[in-house]
Scaffold this motif. Structure first.
Motif, short mmCIF file in Angstrom:
data_model
loop_
_atom_site.label_atom_id
_atom_site.label_comp_id
_atom_site.label_asym_id
_atom_site.label_seq_id
_atom_site.Cartn_x
_atom_site.Cartn_y
_atom_site.Cartn_z
N SER A 48 0.89 -1.34 0.13
CA SER A 48 0.05 -0.09 -0.13
C SER A 48 0.82 1.31 0.08
O SER A 48 0.39 2.06 -0.57
CB SER A 48 -0.88 0.08 1.22
OG SER A 48 -0.24 -0.03 2.53
N ASN A 49 2.01 1.35 0.60
CA ASN A 49 3.11 2.28 0.77
C ASN A 49 3.55 2.40 -0.74
O ASN A 49 3.55 3.52 -1.16
CB ASN A 49 4.06 2.06 1.50
CG ASN A 49 3.62 1.88 2.95
OD1 ASN A 49 3.80 0.63 3.72
ND2 ASN A 49 3.16 2.88 3.86
N TRP A 50 3.80 1.51 -1.39
CA TRP A 50 4.42 1.50 -2.72
C TRP A 50 3.47 2.08 -3.71
O TRP A 50 3.51 3.00 -4.66
CB TRP A 50 5.03 0.44 -3.32
CG TRP A 50 6.24 0.24 -2.45
CD1 TRP A 50 6.63 -0.94 -1.73
CD2 TRP A 50 7.66 0.77 -2.90
NE1 TRP A 50 8.00 -0.81 -1.41
CE2 TRP A 50 8.42 0.24 -1.97
CE3 TRP A 50 8.04 1.92 -3.65
CZ2 TRP A 50 9.69 0.75 -1.98
CZ3 TRP A 50 9.37 2.45 -3.80
CH2 TRP A 50 10.19 1.92 -3.00
N ARG A 51 2.12 1.70 -3.46
CA ARG A 51 1.13 2.43 -4.29
C ARG A 51 1.01 3.88 -4.20
O ARG A 51 0.49 4.68 -4.97
CB ARG A 51 -0.39 1.71 -4.14
CG ARG A 51 -0.35 0.20 -4.46
CD ARG A 51 -1.99 -0.30 -4.60
NE ARG A 51 -2.52 -0.56 -3.24
CZ ARG A 51 -2.14 -1.60 -2.58
NH1 ARG A 51 -1.49 -2.81 -3.26
NH2 ARG A 51 -2.78 -1.82 -1.29
N ALA A 52 0.89 4.25 -2.72
CA ALA A 52 0.86 5.66 -2.59
C ALA A 52 2.13 6.41 -3.10
O ALA A 52 2.09 7.60 -3.68
CB ALA A 52 0.91 6.00 -0.91
N ILE A 53 3.37 5.79 -2.92
CA ILE A 53 4.59 6.53 -3.47
C ILE A 53 4.50 6.50 -5.12
O ILE A 53 4.70 7.63 -5.70
CB ILE A 53 5.88 5.55 -3.29
CG1 ILE A 53 6.23 5.76 -1.82
CG2 ILE A 53 7.04 6.12 -3.92
CD1 ILE A 53 7.19 4.78 -1.01
N THR A 54 4.02 5.52 -5.66
CA THR A 54 3.90 5.60 -7.13
C THR A 54 2.76 6.65 -7.66
O THR A 54 3.05 7.40 -8.57
CB THR A 54 3.31 4.12 -7.68
OG1 THR A 54 4.25 3.20 -7.43
CG2 THR A 54 3.09 4.22 -9.22
N LYS A 55 1.78 6.96 -6.84
CA LYS A 55 0.69 7.85 -7.16
C LYS A 55 1.46 9.26 -6.87
O LYS A 55 1.29 10.11 -7.89
CB LYS A 55 -0.37 7.83 -6.22
CG LYS A 55 -1.58 8.70 -6.52
CD LYS A 55 -2.76 8.13 -5.80
CE LYS A 55 -4.02 9.30 -6.00
NZ LYS A 55 -4.98 8.84 -5.50
N ILE A 56 1.72 9.42 -6.05
CA ILE A 56 2.83 10.81 -5.86
C ILE A 56 3.77 11.06 -6.90
O ILE A 56 3.85 12.15 -7.42
CB ILE A 56 3.62 10.84 -4.33
CG1 ILE A 56 2.66 10.67 -3.12
CG2 ILE A 56 4.47 11.91 -4.40
CD1 ILE A 56 3.33 10.31 -1.88
N HIS A 85 7.88 8.67 2.10
CA HIS A 85 7.01 8.57 0.88
C HIS A 85 7.36 9.53 -0.38
O HIS A 85 7.71 9.50 -1.37
CB HIS A 85 5.38 8.71 0.84
CG HIS A 85 4.86 7.30 1.76
ND1 HIS A 85 5.09 7.35 3.07
CD2 HIS A 85 3.91 6.76 1.31
CE1 HIS A 85 4.45 5.97 3.50
NE2 HIS A 85 3.93 5.90 2.24
N ARG A 86 7.36 10.81 0.10
CA ARG A 86 7.81 11.89 -0.75
C ARG A 86 9.49 11.97 -1.54
O ARG A 86 9.37 12.20 -2.56
CB ARG A 86 7.67 13.32 -0.12
CG ARG A 86 6.32 13.91 -0.18
CD ARG A 86 6.13 14.93 0.79
NE ARG A 86 6.22 14.36 2.23
CZ ARG A 86 6.69 14.99 3.26
NH1 ARG A 86 7.08 16.41 3.25
NH2 ARG A 86 6.62 14.73 4.53
N ASN A 118 3.14 11.89 13.10
CA ASN A 118 2.35 11.02 12.36
C ASN A 118 1.08 10.50 13.16
O ASN A 118 0.07 9.89 12.55
CB ASN A 118 3.26 9.69 12.14
CG ASN A 118 4.12 9.76 10.81
OD1 ASN A 118 3.59 9.87 9.69
ND2 ASN A 118 5.30 9.89 11.17
#
Length: 288
Positions: A48-56, A85-86, A118
């Motif tokens: 899920s983190n990598w999905r968020a990173i990819t979206k960013i 993430h950023r 966080n």
């Protein structure tokens, strides 16, 4: 407001909080190669983190990139407290440096800072996102506002309790956005407008998610929802009473309890719609 339209930073008559002044942090552009993560307090990166990173990374924009928070870790290296993430997204985009706020911290202070940043943050609600996106003229927000207004209703930019909310005022921003992104704007407006102008359209209960979501979902499931005379159908079928009827059915029939109430409601409603298209009527008992 000042003459330039900006709201000033003002605490009014609130008391000043006297606290020791820490060293002023440094702002710097830090090479990503010099950054690292301390797994003693940092979270690992899962799917899920990598999905968020990819979206960013896919929507990368420096105007939306706030400086990351880091602490010196020795040997010219820095531990990321907030912003992994950023930082990963920036690396995906090919950048080799990121803006950072550098604050000297012990490992215990780093862990406490990670927890505070966080955990003790002001929650950003979907209302905040919608209001900002509407101001920025983002397509989904503008279109969401447009299709709700076309149904003679209002999509609120702030939460309002049921005691103060009026009929035709909606808070289901996510539901509206889903229909916009699925290219079901015409269906959404027609379905909502039919509710707004039906005999019970002045009742707040008609705009509850438990009523609107299955109603719109059932419309979408029809082979051709244009075949259904929405106004005439809602003259006969009371969606609010039907929801109550389905709830009573689930209490009586054990088999129905295994399904979500919305699924039972949607299936019941869809059967009524198809019968109405075929015969032009439904029995009073079926209409709840």
């Amino acid at each position: 407001m000042t003459h330039d339209g900006l709201r000033p930073i003002d605490i009014g008559e609130r008391p000043h909080v006297v606290a020791p002044l820490d060293e002023i942090p440094t702002l710097a552009r830090v090479p990503i190669a010099d950054l690292g993560l301390d797994d003693r307090y940092q979270r690992p990166l899962g799917p899920s983190n990598w999905r968020a990173i990819t979206k960013i990374a896919q929507n990368f924009d420096w105007k939306r990139f706030t400086p990351i928070l880091v602490a010196p870790a020795g040997n010219g290296r820095f531990a990321i407290i907030d912003g992994q993430h950023r930082t990963h997204a920036a690396l995906m985009r090919g950048y080799d440096k990121v803006p950072a706020m550098v604050v000297a911290m012990s490992i215990d202070e780093q862990a406490r800072a990670f927890s505070a940043v966080n955990g003790d943050v002001t929650a950003i609600t979907i209302f905040h996102l919608y209001k900002a996106a509407l101001f920025a003229q983002d397509f989904w927000a503008v279109k969401s506002n447009e299709i709700v207004r076309a149904a003679d209703c209002e999509l609120l930019t702030y939460p309002v309790s049921s005691a103060h909310r009026k009929p035709r005022q909606l808070m289901q921003i996510g539901l509206v956005r889903d229909h916009v992104e699925a290219d079901r704007c015409e269906l959404f407006t027609a379905g909502l407008r039919a509710v707004a102008h039906c005999p019970y359209g002045d009742h707040l209960e008609a705009y509850a998610s438990a009523v609107l979501k299955p109603w719109l979902s059932a419309l979408n499931a029809l082979e051709d929802w244009h075949e259904l005379n929405l106004g005439a159908f809602l003259e006969v079928v009371n969606l609010v009473k039907l929801a109550d009827h389905v709830a009573a059915m689930r209490k009586k029939e054990q088999g129905l309890r295994r399904e979500p109430a919305s699924a039972v409601y949607r299936r019941t409603l869809l059967a009524q719609m198809r019968k109405f298209i075929a015969t032009g009527s439904v029995r009073p008992s079926e209409a709840a």
